[in-house]
Design a protein around this motif. Structure first.
Motif, PDB file in Angstrom:
ATOM      1  N   THR A 192       0.250  -4.595  -4.924  1.00  0.00           N
ATOM      2  CA  THR A 192       0.982  -3.540  -4.231  1.00  0.00           C
ATOM      3  C   THR A 192       0.089  -2.322  -4.106  1.00  0.00           C
ATOM      4  O   THR A 192      -0.711  -2.023  -4.990  1.00  0.00           O
ATOM      5  CB  THR A 192       2.263  -3.167  -4.995  1.00  0.00           C
ATOM      6  N   THR A 252      -0.221   1.897  -2.719  1.00  0.00           N
ATOM      7  CA  THR A 252       0.549   3.130  -2.517  1.00  0.00           C
ATOM      8  C   THR A 252       0.077   3.818  -1.247  1.00  0.00           C
ATOM      9  O   THR A 252      -1.115   4.087  -1.086  1.00  0.00           O
ATOM     10  CB  THR A 252       0.357   4.070  -3.721  1.00  0.00           C
ATOM     11  N   THR A 270       5.586   2.457  -2.323  1.00  0.00           N
ATOM     12  CA  THR A 270       4.777   1.244  -2.493  1.00  0.00           C
ATOM     13  C   THR A 270       5.253   0.161  -1.541  1.00  0.00           C
ATOM     14  O   THR A 270       6.419   0.115  -1.174  1.00  0.00           O
ATOM     15  CB  THR A 270       4.867   0.709  -3.934  1.00  0.00           C
ATOM     16  N   LYS A 271       4.339  -0.684  -1.172  1.00  0.00           N
ATOM     17  CA  LYS A 271       4.677  -1.840  -0.332  1.00  0.00           C
ATOM     18  C   LYS A 271       3.674  -2.949  -0.597  1.00  0.00           C
ATOM     19  O   LYS A 271       2.550  -2.709  -0.996  1.00  0.00           O
ATOM     20  CB  LYS A 271       4.671  -1.463   1.142  1.00  0.00           C
ATOM     21  N   THR A 272       4.104  -4.178  -0.378  1.00  0.00           N
ATOM     22  CA  THR A 272       3.208  -5.310  -0.509  1.00  0.00           C
ATOM     23  C   THR A 272       2.502  -5.522   0.814  1.00  0.00           C
ATOM     24  O   THR A 272       3.128  -5.547   1.868  1.00  0.00           O
ATOM     25  CB  THR A 272       3.988  -6.583  -0.880  1.00  0.00           C
TER      26      THR A 272
END
Length: 852
Positions: free
Chosen positions: A541, A543, A549-551
Motif C-alpha cells: 500500500t 500513501t 492509502t490505496k493498493t
C-alpha cells in the motif's frame, strides 16, 4: 492487417495490445517461459517447477510452443513481449496467404492476379480471424497448402518426399492440428483418386503409398511424438470421452449465419457455430462446382459427400469428437473448420478457371439457396446475437454483385472483370476482419507492461538474495501463469497439459482449482510449510498526497494473508514487499512411513491439512492442529435469522433491498484464524468484506476454500461480511478455525529436523544431503509423482512410490545419506531410436534407388 492494428493502436503502434482472452491470460506467459528456456535454462524444455508444483513441459512445448517462427519472440523481452506477439501474428497472416498462393500457382489452379484475392480470402478466413488470439494454431494455415501440394504430387507422380517432409514438420509444429489435417488428407486422397480417374488397382496402390508415407512421417517424428504422447496420456489425454452419443449440438441451419461478414463476437468463443466465412463470391463458386458438368459425375458426387461429411461434423457429436481426438473443446468449438474453408476455396479455385461459364441450372439452384438463407436470417435476426441488420444487408449486396459478376461474360471488359473480382473478394474479407475483431476487447499496454516490469523486478531481486531451490507464493496475480512469466517456482498454472492429480490435491487443501488450472493463493501456515513456500511476494500500500492509502492497481490482489506478519520482511520496493517463511520445509524431507498407507477422505480442507501434517511428523496424539471456533455474534440484514450458520439457505425478505450476513468474533489468542467457504459462495453469489474492506479473492473455485482472517490480533474484533449478489444464498461450509500455533511449531520442527540440504539444483536434477534421525521413515517429497523422476540414495537407484495420490516418496534408512533426484522424459530414448532407424532406412532407400 498491419493497417488495422495501427488503426486500433496496438503495441508497438499505440497504447493497446493484441492480447485478449487466452492470449493475454495464458499464451503470453508461455512465450515468456519459451524465452527463458532458450536463453537461460534449456532443461525446462523437459520439466519445470514453474508449472504448478512441478510438471513435465514437453507437452507444453508440443501444444503451444514448437512453431519455428517463435524465434522472433527472443527479440522482445519483458513488457515488449506484446509487440513481439503482434509481429509474430502478422507474419503468420502473411505466410498463410503466400503458402496458399504458391500452391494455387504450382497446381495451375489460378495463375492470374486473382491469386492475390484467393490468398487474401484464405489468410483472412473466418477461422483465422476468430482464432487470431490462438496464435499457437495459426501455423497450420501456412503448412496445410504445402502438405496438400505434397499429397497431390505423391498421388500423381509417386514422389513422396514433399508430403513426408511437410507433414513431419506439421506433426512436430502442432500435433493437435496435424491430427485434423491427417483426417482431411484421407478425404482429399479419396477425392483426388476419383478425380484423376485411376483404375481400381492403381488407386489402391496410390492409397497404400499415401498411407505408408503418412506413417513414415509419424516414425520420423517419433523422437518427439512418443514422449509427448506419454506426457499427454498423463494429463490432457485423461479427459478423452469414452461414451459416444449420436445427438445434434444445435439446429444445423443456424451455421449459415457464419457465411455473413462480421459473424463473430466474444459469446461465440465458449460455445458458438463453426467459423466458415470465406466470402460470398467464393462460396457461390464452391456451390457451383457441384452442378458444373465440366467435372465428372463421380467427382462431383464425392466432392458433395465430403462436403456433407464436414457439415455433419459441425453438429453431430461423434464426428465432432473424431476431429478433436476424442475430447470436446473447452472454448473455441469446431477447431477443424479451417479445413472446410480450405476445401471450399480449393474447389472454388478449380471452378473459377479460364473455362468458367456458369450453367443456368446451377445459378438458379444457388440463387434459390441464397434467398432461403437470407430469408431465414432476416426472420430470426433478433435471435442471432453475432450479426446485425447492416452486416446482413451488406452480405445481400455482395451476393447480388457476385451473381452479376458470374453472369456477365469477362470478354466484354477483362480488366474491369478482374478488378471487380479482386475488390469484392478482398473487400469482403477485410470487412469481416474489421467488424469481427472490433467485437473483442483487448488488454492495454500499461496493464500488461507495468505489471510484467514489476513482477520481473521483484522476482529478480529475490533471486539475487537467494539462489537456492524454493517456491514462491504471492498475494497478487495477473494470470495463473505468473510463475512462467516471472521465471520462478510456485504453485499456480493454467494450461491444457495440467496433470489431473494436481487440481485434485490443491482442491483438497483449500486452493482454487479446475480441470485445467490451479491457483495457490489461499495457503495456510501449514500448506505454506509443506509445499516449500519459502518466500511470499505481496502488493504494497502506498500513501498519496492527501494522506489516504490505496493498493496500487497494477498489482491486483487475489488473497488476504495476515499470517505473513509472522514472517520476516527481506526486501521492499515502491510496489511490493517480499517475506521469508522460516517454517517452509525443503522439497524433500524424512517423514513417517505411515504416509504410504494414508488415505484421506475428508472434504474439509482444514481437517485434510491437519491429518496430513500430523502423519508426516509421526505424531499419533489426539491433539488438534486446528480448533473449531464459534462466532461471537451474527447479524442478519434483510434476511431471516438462523441459529446454525453453515449449511443454511437464506432468501432476501425485501427483494429490492440490500442483504448481508455479518459474522463477528474476537480472537482470544495471537494464533492465526482461518475461515472456510464452500464453492456455492463464489463471486457471482456474494462479495466479501473483512472489517469493512472488500476482501479480494480469485473468483473461480469448485471446492471449499480457506481464507486467512486474523493473525496476531488478540482481543481485536473481526467482522466478516457476506453481501448477497442474488436473491438467495447457501452458506456452504462456513466455519471458523484457529491454528494451534504452539503445536504447529512443534510438528514443524520435528519434520524440519530431517530436511534435505540441497547442494545443487536445476529443473531436472536436485542433489543434497539428509540426516534421517528416526526409524521407519520415508524420503517424502513435494515433487508430483511421475515415471520420469528417479532417485538415487548413496549412489544406488531406489524405487519410487506415489503417496496421497499426488507426491513421490521412497524408502530410506536411518543415518546420513547423499540423495540425487533426476528427471528423464519417459520414452524419449525409445522415440529417438525409432526416428533414427527410420531416417537411416530412408537414406538407404534413396541411395539404393539412385545406384539402381
Amino acid at each position: 492487417m498491419t493497417g488495422y492494428f495501427i488503426f486500433r493502436g496496438m503495441a508497438p503502434f499505440g497504447s493497446s495490445t493484441i492480447l485478449t482472452v487466452d492470449l493475454g491470460q495464458q499464451y503470453v506467459d508461455f512465450f515468456s517461459y519459451y524465452r527463458s528456456t532458450i536463453l537461460s535454462h534449456p532443461s525446462t524444455f523437459f520439466y519445470s517447477f514453474a508449472k504448478d508444483l512441478g510438471g513435465d513441459t514437453l507437452g507444453i512445448f508440443a501444444y503451444y510452443l514448437m512453431s519455428p517462427l517463435n524465434v522472433i519472440i527472443l527479440l522482445f523481452p519483458g513488457k515488449l513481449l506484446s509487440s513481439g506477439i503482434l509481429i509474430l501474428t502478422l507474419l503468420k497472416y502473411g505466410l498463410s496467404g503466400l503458402s496458399f498462393a504458391w500452391m494455387l500457382m504450382k497446381l495451375k489452379l489460378q495463375t492470374s492476379w486473382r491469386v492475390i484475392a484467393f490468398a487474401t480470402s484464405y489468410a483472412l478466413m473466418g477461422w483465422m480471424i476468430a482464432n487470431q488470439l490462438n496464435v499457437i494454431w495459426l501455423d497450420v494455415l501456412i503448412l496445410l497448402p504445402l502438405v496438400i501440394y505434397g499429397l497431390i504430387k505423391l498421388l500423381d507422380t509417386q514422389k513422396p518426399w514433399t508430403f513426408i517432409i511437410w507433414f513431419t514438420v506439421l506433426l512436430i509444429d502442432n500435433y493437435y492440428m496435424a491430427w485434423m489435417v491427417a483426417i482431411f488428407t484421407v478425404l482429399f486422397t479419396i477425392f483426388h483418386l476419383f478425380e484423376s480417374n485411376q483404375h481400381l488397382k492403381q488407386s489402391i496402390r496410390s492409397f497404400v503409398r499415401y498411407a505408408v508415407s503418412g506413417l513414415t512421417s509419424v516414425l520420423v517424428a517419433a523422437a518427439f511424438l512418443i514422449p509427448v504422447g506419454f506426457s499427454l496420456s498423463q494429463s490432457k489425454g485423461t479427459y478423452t470421452e469414452t461414451a459416444i452419443k449420436w445427438s445434434t449440438e444445435y439446429f444445423p441451419f443456424n451455421m449459415v449465419a457464419k457465411l455473413i461478414p462480421g459473424s463473430f463476437n466474444f459469446d461465440q468463443m465458449p460455445d458458438g457455430q463453426p467459423n466458415i466465412f470465406i466470402g460470398m463470391l467464393l462460396t457461390i463458386a464452391f456451390l457451383l462446382f457441384i452442378f458444373d458438368s465440366r467435372w465428372s459425375r463421380k467427382t462431383r458426387i464425392v466432392a458433395g459427400l465430403i462436403s456433407i461429411f464436414f457439415i455433419c461434423s459441425f453438429f453431430l457429436q461423434p464426428l465432432d469428437l473424431l476431429w478433436h481426438a476424442g475430447q470436446f473443446p473447452v472454448w473455441y468449438p469446431y477447431r477443424f473448420s479451417f479445413l472446410f474453408s480450405f476445401w471450399m476455396l480449393y474447389l472454388a479455385a478449380k471452378q473459377l478457371n479460364e473455362d468458367f461459364k456458369p450453367s443456368p441450372y446451377g445459378l438458379i439452384i444457388v440463387t434459390v439457396f441464397l434467398v432461403i438463407i437470407y430469408a431465414f436470417l432476416f426472420h430470426y435476426l433478433d435471435k442471432i446475437t453475432y450479426i446485425n441488420n447492416v452486416e446482413l444487408s451488406f452480405s445481400v449486396a455482395i451476393s447480388a454483385i457476385s451473381l452479376i459478376w458470374m453472369i456477365v461474360p469477362s470478354s466484354r471488359s477483362p480488366l474491369l472483370h478482374e478488378l471487380l473480382f479482386m475488390m469484392v473478394v478482398i473487400g469482403e474479407s477485410a470487412t469481416n476482419a474489421f467488424t469481427s475483431l472490433n467485437n473483442i476487447s483487448y488488454v492495454s499496454q500499461s496493464e500488461f507492461g507495468n505489471y510484467t516490469k514489476q513482477l520481473d523486478k521483484t522476482s529478480s531481486k529475490l533471486k539475487s538474495i537467494d539462489s537456492g531451490f524454493y517456491r514462491v507464493g504471492q498475494t497478487f496475480l495477473r494470470t495463473k501463469d505468473d510463475p512462467m512469466q516471472g521465471d520462478y517456482n510456485s504453485g499456480s498454472h493454467f494450461g491444457s497439459t495440467l496433470e489431473p492429480s494436481i487440481p485434485a490435491f490443491m482442491g483438497s487443501i483449500g486452493q482454487l482449482d479446475g480441470d485445467g488450472f490451479v491457483t495457490y493463493t489461499n495457503g495456510t501456515q501449514v500448506t505454506d510449510s509443506l509445499l516449500s513456500m519459502q518466500y511470499f511476494m505481496t502488493s504494497k500500500t502506498v500513501t498519496n498526497l492527501s494522506g489516504k492509502t490505496k493498493t496500487v492497481s497494477s498489482l491486483p490482489e487475489v488473497s488476504n494473508k495476515p499470517d505473513l506478519n509472522r514472517q520476516k520482511e527481506i526486501s521492499s520496493d515502491t510496489l511490493t514487499k517480499t517475506y521469508k517463511n522460516k517454517s517452509a520445509l525443503s522439497i524433500a524431507f524424512g517423514a513417517s512411513k505411515a504416509i504410504k498407507s494414508l488415505v484421506l477422505k475428508t472434504k474439509d480442507p482444514i481437517m485434510y491439512q491437519s491429518e496430513l501434517y500430523k502423519v508426516l511428523s509421526g505424531d499419533k496424539s489426539a491433539t488438534l492442529l486446528f480448533d473449531v471456533q464459534n462466532f461471537d455474534n451474527v447479524t442478519f440484514v434483510n434476511l431471516p435469522t438462523v441459529t446454525q450458520i453453515t449449511g443454511s439457505m437464506l432468501t432476501r425478505k425485501q427483494v429490492l433491498e440490500p442483504a448481508e450476513v455479518k459474522l463477528k468474533f474476537t480472537p482470544k489468542t495471537n494464533d492465526s484464524y482461518y475461515l472456510t467457504l464452500g464453492s456455492a459462495l463464489d463471486s457471482d453469489s456474494a462479495t466479501f468484506y473483512l472489517n469493512g474492506k472488500e476482501l479480494k479473492q480469485y473468483p473461480t473455485y469448485r471446492h471449499t476454500i480457506v481464507i486467512n482472517v486474523a493473525s496476531q490480533q488478540k482481543d481485536k474484533p473481526i467482522t466478516f461480511t457476506i453481501k448477497l449478489a442474488k436473491q438467495s444464498i447457501w452458506l456452504q461450509n462456513v466455519s471458523l478455525y484457529r491454528l494451534n500455533q504452539t503445536y504447529f511449531k512443534q510438528l514443524n520442527q520435528s519434520i524440519k529436523s530431517q530436511d534435505l540440504k540441497i547442494t545443487s539444483h536445476s529443473n531436472t536434477k536436485i542433489t543434497g544431503n539428509i540426516d534421517i534421525k528416526k526409524k521407519n521413515q520415508v524420503l517424502m517429497t513435494t515433487i508430483p509423482y511421475s515415471k520420469g523422476w528417479h532417485i538415487k540414495i548413496d549412489g544406488k537407484k531406489v524405487k519410487t512410490t506415489k503417496v496421497i495420490k499426488t507426491f513421490m516418496a521412497a524408502d530410506i534408512t536411518k543415518g546420513h545419506h547423499k540423495v540425487v533426484f533426476y528427471y528423464r522424459s519417459p520414452y524419449l530414448m525409445t522415440g529417438i531410436v525409432i526416428s533414427t532407424i527410420t531416417i537411416i532406412s530412408l537414406a538407404g532407400v534413396v541411395i539404393y534407388k539412385k545406384r539402381k
